[in-house]
Write a protein that holds these residues in place. Structure first.
Motif, PDB file in Angstrom:
ATOM      1  N   THR A  81       0.848  -1.208   0.000  1.00 39.98           N
ATOM      2  CA  THR A  81       0.000   0.000   0.000  1.00 39.98           C
ATOM      3  C   THR A  81       0.878   1.252   0.000  1.00 39.98           C
ATOM      4  O   THR A  81       0.604   2.229  -0.689  1.00 39.98           O
ATOM      5  CB  THR A  81      -0.931  -0.010   1.236  1.00 39.98           C
ATOM      6  OG1 THR A  81      -1.705  -1.205   1.226  1.00 39.98           O
ATOM      7  CG2 THR A  81      -1.860   1.191   1.245  1.00 39.98           C
ATOM      8  N   LEU A  82       1.955   1.189   0.786  1.00 38.53           N
ATOM      9  CA  LEU A  82       2.876   2.326   0.871  1.00 38.53           C
ATOM     10  C   LEU A  82       3.566   2.565  -0.470  1.00 38.53           C
ATOM     11  O   LEU A  82       3.692   3.712  -0.935  1.00 38.53           O
ATOM     12  CB  LEU A  82       3.903   2.049   1.968  1.00 38.53           C
ATOM     13  CG  LEU A  82       4.909   3.157   2.271  1.00 38.53           C
ATOM     14  CD1 LEU A  82       4.193   4.426   2.723  1.00 38.53           C
ATOM     15  CD2 LEU A  82       5.884   2.696   3.362  1.00 38.53           C
TER      16      LEU A  82
ATOM     17  N   ALA B  95       1.245   4.247  -2.789  1.00 37.44           N
ATOM     18  CA  ALA B  95       1.037   5.650  -2.422  1.00 37.44           C
ATOM     19  C   ALA B  95       2.228   6.506  -2.851  1.00 37.44           C
ATOM     20  O   ALA B  95       2.059   7.626  -3.353  1.00 37.44           O
ATOM     21  CB  ALA B  95       0.806   5.768  -0.913  1.00 37.44           C
TER      22      ALA B  95
ATOM     23  N   ALA C 294      -1.015   4.866   4.859  1.00 36.89           N
ATOM     24  CA  ALA C 294      -0.790   3.515   4.324  1.00 36.89           C
ATOM     25  C   ALA C 294      -0.786   2.486   5.452  1.00 36.89           C
ATOM     26  O   ALA C 294      -1.450   1.440   5.378  1.00 36.89           O
ATOM     27  CB  ALA C 294       0.523   3.473   3.550  1.00 36.89           C
TER      28      ALA C 294
ATOM     29  N   THR D 157      -4.223   2.035   7.209  1.00 40.79           N
ATOM     30  CA  THR D 157      -5.130   1.158   6.471  1.00 40.79           C
ATOM     31  C   THR D 157      -5.011  -0.286   6.946  1.00 40.79           C
ATOM     32  O   THR D 157      -5.967  -1.056   6.875  1.00 40.79           O
ATOM     33  CB  THR D 157      -4.788   1.230   4.957  1.00 40.79           C
ATOM     34  OG1 THR D 157      -4.907   2.578   4.537  1.00 40.79           O
ATOM     35  CG2 THR D 157      -5.700   0.351   4.122  1.00 40.79           C
TER      36      THR D 157
END
Ligand SMILES: [Ca+2]
Ligand SMILES: [Ca+2]
Ligand SMILES: [Ca+2]
Ligand SMILES: [Ca+2]
Ligand SMILES: [Zn+2]
Length: 587
Positions: free
Chosen positions: A166-167, A170, A228, A231
């Motif tokens: 996710t990071l 992003a 991130a 989440t």
């Protein structure tokens, strides 16, 4: 060269070249030959020893007519080779005394290492002879800590793998593919070197992102990282809200939030949703008290308890991003404790001038690492003494950790207790020890075990290690041992072949006798009592603590605020005829 040999060689070379170019050009391990073993006589798996990597054969067609699960030769799957290489990279990248190898952490980070190379969040496509992945760190519903923990290391690893994926997305969305991936790799590798488990990856990512060595004033990509990891339930409130262990003043518990500068301005900045204290008398039922929030401070008051009570409590905070934390932050020992009332100190060791009257040793003898000195914060050890400068502990100065396959002990002198009753051990502890199924820490008194660390009932990959992260007051009733008129203490630790933590660190070790029974309830107005009606019942003219009703305990304005009164304040309250609550010092 067979197919599997060739593919494993090519994929391993790719992983090495990727690491050298993108993660750590100076890693000496990359210059060594990495043994790669293929076609091992099993199926549907692969493994790393932390250095060399091993791969199993493909499943052979069934000869019995029964269907068998078909698996590919694992050396032929690029991302399986990258994943195993990732484990070895992890083991060889950890900074001694800072990071540590944790199984679930390593699974998730190895999946992410592979995903960096393949740019695919699906891990192990082709494993079962189909395009479906074996694991996925980018599923449509993100996995969350701790809700999605199963105790299986690959499953649990998917949570941190997911946060890293996710990071990366992003970073790429904000900076474009080239710069974004470079930033994602930088913080990934920092976390690989310095994290000790999955929850610590968040702070280590921020450390790697930071540009001035101080995460409390924010980091360049703090909002993006908070989002991130938030989440996935991994935005640690100790960082996002600057939470620290609660303070206690007598029966008043308080905690303060201190978020990094600028973080309130992040979209979706986490805020406190609930904060509460759960308290109990030792071995009693717990009661919850919601903490009152005012500005950055949260406060609650445990009802006043009579002298001689051992009160235990924990503080739990839930945040708007769904994350949560409890103090004490130690899953193997979840309640603080304090002793109500005065004690008489019969014997104490503060270790300021050594521990000459103690003896210590180990089996094998060369694994005796007990020493007196200033703690240095190695391997989760304290960074400073509880009192003064010095402590007594296992390995304060080398790497911090006890050694494997060792039996360690430290023994106090014999302490004379003639004529003493209500004898207790009260000391300060900072202990790091693996789950008691594997490593056992014990407090002994006259040869009897009076305490040991939490032990899981069966072997588990997901044990509860005892990791104190602050000085913990620990009270142990020694009445049974003291009946002999003397006591000798012994702090022991037995370790197994795997995982070593910081071990015992001790300070201000005291043998005490509880003060004489309280005089509240004897019908005489003794010093410090506002009233005494001859009983210790609540709900009558004089409360159970010899306060007038409505003035003591949890609703007082006069006496529960501020520090223990010094002589002058104490006297002025008394001479002014103010309502004075019985106050005693609590450890
Ligand atoms: Ca900073
Ligand atoms: Ca000391
Ligand atoms: Ca161990
Ligand atoms: Ca240590
Ligand atoms: Zn693995």
């Amino acid at each position: 060269m067979g197919d599997a040999q060739l593919s494993a060689f090519v994929f391993t070379s790719t992983a090495k070249a990727y690491t050298r170019a993108n993660l750590n050009p100076n890693l000496a391990w990359l210059n060594e030959a990495i043994p790669v073993v293929v076609n091992e006589a099993s199926t549907c798996n692969a493994y790393s020893t932390g250095d060399d990597i091993h791969f199993y054969k493909a499943t052979q067609p069934s000869t019995t007519g029964q269907p068998v699960r078909q698996c590919q030769n694992t050396a032929r799957l690029s991302d399986v080779v990258y994943h195993e290489f990732g484990h070895s990279l992890h083991a060889n990248s950890i900074i001694d005394g800072v990071g540590a190898f944790d199984g679930a952490l390593s699974e998730g980070m190895s999946d992410m290492f592979s995903a960096f190379i393949t740019d695919d969040h699906g891990m192990g496509r082709g494993f079962f002879m189909s395009d479906a992945p074996l694991r996925d760190i980018g599923p449509s519903t993100p996995l969350r800590w701790p809700d999605d923990l199963t105790g299986e290391v690959h499953d649990d690893g998917e949570i941190v793998g997911g946060a890293m994926w996710t990071l990366k997305k992003a970073f790429v969305a904000q900076y474009g593919a080239e710069v974004g991936n470079a930033k994602a790799r930088k913080v990934f590798y920092g976390a690989l070197q310095r994290s000790v488990d999955i929850p610590t990856t968040f702070a280590e990512v921020l450390v790697a992102d930071d540009d001035d060595g101080n995460i409390s004033n924010g980091t360049p990509n703090m909002c993006l990282i908070n989002n991130a990891f938030g989440t996935h339930g991994l935005a640690d409130p100790q960082v996002t809200l600057g939470l620290t262990p609660p303070a206690r003043d007598n029966f008043t518990i308080s905690m303060t939030i201190n978020p990094p500068a600028g973080s309130e301005a992040c979209a979706n900045a986490a805020t406190v949703q609930t904060a509460e204290v759960e308290w109990k008398k030792r071995d009693g039922q717990t009661t919850k008290i919601v903490l009152d929030g005012a500005g950055t401070s949260y406060t609650g008051v445990i009802p006043t308890q009579p002298a001689g009570t051992i009160v235990e409590y924990k503080v739990s905070v839930k945040l708007s991003d769904g994350s949560a934390i409890s103090y004490p932050h130690n899953e193997a020992d979840e309640f603080y404790q304090f002793y109500v009332g005065d004690v008489e100190k019969l014997w104490c060791a503060d270790f300021e001038n050594g521990a000459d009257d103690w003896t210590h040793g180990a089996l094998p003898a060369n694994r005796d690492e007990w020493e007196v000195g200033r703690p240095m914060g190695l391997a989760g050890d304290p960074k400073s003494a509880h009192g003064g400068q010095n402590v007594f502990g296992v390995d304060l100065t080398l790497d911090g950790m006890y050694r494997r396959n060792a039996q360690l002990w430290a023994e106090s002198p014999e302490i004379d207790l003639q004529g003493k009753t209500n004898v207790r051990l009260q000391y300060y502890r900072w202990l790091g020890v693996e789950d008691g199924f594997f490593d056992n820490a014990r407090v002994m008194a006259n040869g009897a075990k009076v305490w040991s660390n939490y032990a899981s009932p069966t072997e588990t990959m997901n044990g509860k290690d005892h990791a104190d992260k602050e000085w913990r007051f620990h009270d142990i009733d020694l009445a049974a041992q003291a009946a002999s008129g003397k006591v000798r203490l012994r702090f022991e630790l037995d370790s197994d072949p795997g995982l070593n933590l910081g071990g015992w660190t001790l300070d201000d070790v005291c043998i005490v006798a509880a003060a004489p029974a309280p005089t509240c309830g004897n019908g005489n107005l003794d010093e410090g009592e506002a009233c005494d009606d001859g009983n210790i019942d609540d709900g009558d003219a004089c409360a159970a603590t010899c306060d007038l009703p409505g003035t003591g305990g949890d609703d007082t304005g006069c006496c529960s605020v501020g520090a223990t009164p010094g002589g002058a304040a104490f006297l002025s309250l008394f001479t002014l005829g103010a309502l004075l609550r019985r106050r005693k010092r609590n450890n």
